[in-house]
Design a protein around this motif. Structure first.
Motif: not given
Length: 191
Positions: A134, A138, A142, A163, A166, A169
């Motif tokens: 995960w 991310y 991005h 997402y 976010t 992460a």
């Protein structure tokens, strides 16, 4: 002439063992730990271990790391990374972000990822390869968002925040960066 060692983060031939680094610690009394650092298996052992004990524990821990990695799955090759990027683009960016290339690189030590919109290329640091999927997802989202919006504008962040993990992460990566800047390792503070 000895064969050339694979570059960190590069795929290795199927069935060949990963590069291994053994770290001995005087503070470590009984426990053994192992983790991925880029494409290298790092095994932390007590300094007092004999070479025979080291060999047994390195084999055991590398086997465990490999088993855990295969169970977790995740993109380990450039091709798998490209496939995952396409999936994430469909899921979170309506399929609008379409990179030409997505690949792992070993020359990014201060960035998790980078994007060149004009070339439609995305590069992820090999340092992400041992992190939870995960977190890698991310970073991919991005960089995919940069194919649609070049800067870190409110429009860009609105895309990225589609997402769902976010914030989590970003916090994870901030923690990793903080620990690295202080010389901290998974086995504890520096000696």
């Amino acid at each position: 002439m000895a064969p050339e060692a694979p570059r960190p983060g590069s795929p290795r031939p199927s069935g060949s063992p990963p590069p291994v680094e053994v770290r001995r610690s005087a503070r470590r009394r009984k426990t053994v730990s192992a983790f991925w650092e880029g494409g290298t298996a790092v095994v932390a052992i007590p300094a007092r271990f004999t070479k025979a004990e080291e060999k047994v524990w390195v084999e055991r821990m590398v086997e465990r790391l490999e088993r855990d990695r295969s169970r977790r799955g995740g993109p380990r090759s450039d091709e798998a990374l490209m496939t995952r990027a396409a999936e994430l683009s469909e899921l979170f960016l309506d399929g609008q972000a379409r990179p030409e290339t997505v690949r792992w690189v070993t020359n990014q030590s201060t960035r998790w990822g980078s994007c060149t919109p004009g070339e439609r290329s995305i590069r992820l640091s090999h340092q992400l390869q041992g992190m939870p999927q995960w977190v890698v997802d991310y970073v991919l989202v991005h960089e995919l968002a940069h194919l649609l919006v070049a800067g870190h504008t409110p429009k860009f962040w609105a895309l990225v925040e589609g997402y769902p993990r976010t914030a989590e992460a970003k916090a994870f990566l901030a923690g990793v960066a903080f620990a690295a800047s202080r010389g901290l390792t998974p086995e504890g503070p520096p000696a």
